[in-house]
Enzyme design. Structure first.
Site, PDB file in Angstrom:
ATOM      1  N   SER A   7       0.857  -1.180   0.000  1.00  0.00           N
ATOM      2  CA  SER A   7       0.000   0.000   0.000  1.00  0.00           C
ATOM      3  C   SER A   7       0.893   1.230   0.000  1.00  0.00           C
ATOM      4  O   SER A   7       2.098   1.136   0.269  1.00  0.00           O
ATOM      5  CB  SER A   7      -0.908   0.013   1.236  1.00  0.00           C
ATOM      6  OG  SER A   7      -0.135   0.062   2.413  1.00  0.00           O
ATOM      7  N   LYS A   8       0.318   2.368  -0.278  1.00  0.00           N
ATOM      8  CA  LYS A   8       1.111   3.596  -0.389  1.00  0.00           C
ATOM      9  C   LYS A   8       0.682   4.558   0.705  1.00  0.00           C
ATOM     10  O   LYS A   8      -0.506   4.750   0.953  1.00  0.00           O
ATOM     11  CB  LYS A   8       0.886   4.224  -1.767  1.00  0.00           C
ATOM     12  CG  LYS A   8       2.027   5.102  -2.239  1.00  0.00           C
ATOM     13  CD  LYS A   8       1.901   5.324  -3.729  1.00  0.00           C
ATOM     14  CE  LYS A   8       3.064   6.106  -4.281  1.00  0.00           C
ATOM     15  NZ  LYS A   8       4.329   5.382  -4.242  1.00  0.00           N
ATOM     16  N   GLY A   9       1.652   5.164   1.361  1.00  0.00           N
ATOM     17  CA  GLY A   9       1.333   6.132   2.415  1.00  0.00           C
ATOM     18  C   GLY A   9       2.481   7.098   2.594  1.00  0.00           C
ATOM     19  O   GLY A   9       3.419   7.120   1.804  1.00  0.00           O
TER      20      GLY A   9
END
Length: 770
Positions: A7-9
């Protein structure tokens, strides 16, 4: 799609000093990062030899999950060692596998891996246009400079790049008529300098009318050569820096290569405020305004998703950044999983850290090859999907609806077309665009991974080889006995199976098979692997890829799609014939040899009109440049599906395999089986029921044909297959002869026969079985 999932954060440092004092500002940023990483680890489960260790003084509402890694990205590209130091401070089980790309990891810029992955997309786009970027010159504009990882490495990936213009946050570079060889050498010189800018470019190498212009200038003179190269109006004599950068984006060249930070292309239906990148509002253009043939997205979000779709609808070849620059993520993924494996070896005292680091370094090239392989395969998949996008649009819509029903996809959020828009595209005979397919690829893989992770698929002994193949050869040789203990063993196997199923079977393969057969994802995956191995997908792919520089992509796509049909139908055969379950190893052992032996003899086994069509197909492929042996195999792919029934029948009845095959294909020719199958394949699949009826009719045809073959063998004496069938029909009398005539009439109906006509033909075929 990576192991186990991603996931991207990001994070924001709220109390940093002004960036004027760079040293203090950078140190404060690092301290904020330390706080952020410690905060993550404070609430993350850990692992030791006995199992999962929940964090202290934390109320957990989720399941055990000790897997957490962080990746270097914008702003934190040099922070991997900081994160790994905190991981070791906490005694976190991943040790320095926690953050990839550190001093003991793979240096992405030195490997040039992100750019090389994106270049696989560029090469594929151009090959589809009939252009070889590695041997033929082409023009380029770009965002970035030679000090940048993605831009700098990318602009050294072909000696045939003619870089017309580029810009970064300091300069605009313009070379209206570049010499490919001289400019390549100069770009390499810049790349090897410490921290170069476009201002370091040797002006003597620029073509007439070119220059390097600082963004601090109020006005930039435009030469006649610049105006021509950038497609400007003849009267333009000067531009502001922002106007010149915008002109670079709109230049009529072959490739736009994005290696910068920022969003430079949007859709005409979007506002600049929608994009949220105010620094580039003055230069941003619309997707339908682009005049390039290809866009390569080495950087993140250089184009909005709506902008990509608009550009693709206008004829630009473009994927998404998630596809193009995924090689960096893939490299980090493999680094982490290799370090996890070697961490256990180190804890056992069989390897020290210095030796591990040497081993990691020695495998750099093979890791690169494995990662680039993923990029290559996904681009082939996207190219194949576009080939029949219009015809398959109703099927793709059902996949979207299937994902929505699982609550795994929000089509509005992902900018996928609504039902009404899909109807418009159906009427216009237009399918999904490449950027839309790129989104569906990811969701299809994630859904399938979720399904298979909940099964015992990875426990099948057959996947021992699959697990080993994920790791570089030195690992396989030295630590083969340690692979089974890898904590992510199941996830690695599932991921490999899913990538193969979607990349080679197609985006809708699993969902269609599940819908039309009622089988579980686990059953379908097993059947797919069996079919893949029996029909030697690996050998077929090697043969097709060997023609990359000699055969047009259209011909290759034709071969790939034929094999995809074979995989689809063969997998369904195993699902339907093994309701009690599938043992992968047993089925492969039983079928591989016999099927492989007969599949190479299709030119000998086929008879009559079927042989004529086979021969014509071989000629078509050879005329397209396909080597004779591959042309023979490609032409016989779909006909070889029947070999499953032939082998099964000969094995169960203990009949001579060659004899059964000869009677089957003589009967197939006599009953115009191939023509009937073609008619069935032409039936519409506008809705789920139409697709299911078509699939059922095809399956019934195969079942009846092998039943007829068995009937002939049982009721006639051994001999010439043609004579045996004549005797067998005579045994049936006038009723049998009339049935054969009606079957042939249906196969050769002048108008395209519908479901009713074909159903009657099937009934007549079935009436002959005795």
């Amino acid at each position: 799609v990576i192991v186990p999932t991603g996931s991207k954060g990001g994070f924001v440092g709220k109390q940093l000093p002004p960036p004027g004092d760079r040293a203090a500002w950078l140190e404060a940023g690092k301290e904020a990062y330390r706080t952020f990483i410690r905060g993550l680890l404070d609430v993350t489960d850990n692992r030791d030899g006995s199992g999962i260790i929940p964090p202290e003084r934390v109320v957990r509402l989720d399941e055990d999950d000790p897997y957490l890694v962080v990746a270097a990205d914008k702003g934190t590209a040099s922070f991997s060692d900081i994160a790994n130091g905190i991981s070791q401070e906490y005694g976190f089980w991943l040790d320095d596998a926690f953050a990839s790309g550190g001093s003991a990891g793979y240096d992405h810029k030195r490997m040039g891996i992100t750019a090389r992955g994106a270049w696989e997309s560029v090469k594929r786009h151009f090959r589809e246009l009939g252009h070889d970027t590695q041997s033929q010159d082409f023009t380029v504009v770009g965002v970035g400079d030679m000090s940048g990882d993605v831009f700098g490495n990318g602009m050294l990936l072909s000696e045939h790049i003619r870089l017309v213009a580029a810009f970064d946050h300091r300069h605009v570079f313009v070379d209206p008529a570049p010499d490919a060889a001289a400019s390549f050498a100069e770009r390499r010189r810049l790349f090897e300098l410490p921290g170069p800018s476009w201002d370091d470019y040797d002006r003597s190498l620029l073509s007439p009318g070119g220059g390097v212009f600082p963004l601090s200038a109020k006005s930039i003179p435009v030469s006649a050569e610049m105006a021509s190269a950038l497609g400007l109006d003849e009267g333009v004599r000067a531009l502001t820096p922002a106007e010149l950068k915008r002109a670079v984006l709109l230049a009529p060249v072959d490739l736009l290569w994005n290696g910068g930070i920022g969003t430079y292309v949007k859709a005409s239906t979007e506002t600049h405020a929608d994009i949220g990148d105010r620094g580039n509002d003055a230069i941003r253009v619309d997707g339908k305004q682009l005049r390039v043939r290809v866009v390569g997205e080495g950087g993140n979000l250089g184009v909005s998703q709506r902008g990509r779709i608009e550009a693709a609808l206008a004829g630009v070849r473009i994927n998404t950044d998630a596809i193009d620059n995924s090689a960096g993520v893939g490299t980090s993924d493999r680094e982490v999983n290799i370090k996890i494996l070697l961490g256990g070896v180190m804890r056992d005292g069989r390897l020290d850290r210095e030796a591990r680091d040497r081993l990691l370094h020695s495998m750099t090239d093979e890791v690169s090859e494995q990662v680039l392989r993923d990029n290559y395969e996904q681009n082939v998949l996207l190219g194949n999907s576009r080939a029949n996008a219009a015809v398959m649009l109703p099927v793709h819509e059902r996949l979207i609806e299937w994902l929505e029903a699982r609550d795994e996809l929000d089509r509005e959020l992902e900018f996928l077309p609504s039902s009404s828009e899909i109807q418009n595209r159906v009427s216009e005979k237009r399918g999904l665009t490449r950027p839309e397919f790129a989104v569906l690829v990811a969701y299809a893989k994630l859904a399938l991974k979720a399904d298979l992770a909940a099964t015992d698929l990875a426990d099948d002994p057959w996947f021992t080889r699959t697990l080993a193949e994920y790791f570089p050869e030195p690992i396989r040789e030295a630590y083969a006995d340690d692979l089974h203990a890898h904590p992510l063993r199941s996830a690695i196997i599932v991921n490999s199976v899913v990538n193969s199923m979607v990349n080679r079977g197609g985006i809708t393969f699993a969902s269609r098979a599940a819908d039309e057969t009622g089988a579980s994802s686990g059953q379908i995956a097993r059947a797919y692997v069996i079919a893949r191995e029996i029909f030697d997908l690996r050998g077929f792919v090697v043969a097709v890829e060997a023609t990359d520089n000699t055969v047009p992509t259209d011909a290759q796509t034709d071969l790939y799609l034929s094999f995809r049909q074979l995989l689809d139908r063969a997998a369904r055969w195993f699902v339907q014939h093994r309701s009690e379950g599938l043992d992968i190893g047993v089925e492969i052992e039983a079928f591989s040899g016999p099927v492989g032996g007969l599949a190479g003899r299709m030119g000998e086994l086929l008879r009559g009109d079927e042989l004529r069509r086979f021969t014509e197909r071989v000629s078509e492929l050879e005329e397209a440049g396909v080597p004779p042996e591959l042309a023979q195999r490609g032409a016989g792919l779909l006909a070889s599906l029947a070999l499953l029934d032939v082998v099964e029948q000969s094995r169960l009845r203990e009949w001579d395999l060659d004899g059964v095959a000869r009677v089957f294909f003589e009967m197939s020719s006599r009953m115009q089986f191939d023509e009937l199958l073609t008619r069935v394949s032409a039936l519409p699949q506008d809705d789920r029921w139409g697709s299911m009826a078509r699939a059922a009719l095809r399956d019934d045809l195969y079942a009846v044909m092998i039943a007829l073959t068995s009937s002939v063998i049982v009721h006639t004496e051994p001999g010439d297959p043609e004579e045996r069938i004549d005797v067998w029909i005579d045994q049936g009398g006038a009723a049998a002869r009339r049935a054969v005539e009606e079957i042939l009439s249906a196969a050769h109906a002048l108008d395209e026969p519908g479901l009713a006509t074909l159903s009657v033909a099937l009934r007549r075929l079935r009436s002959l079985v005795r």
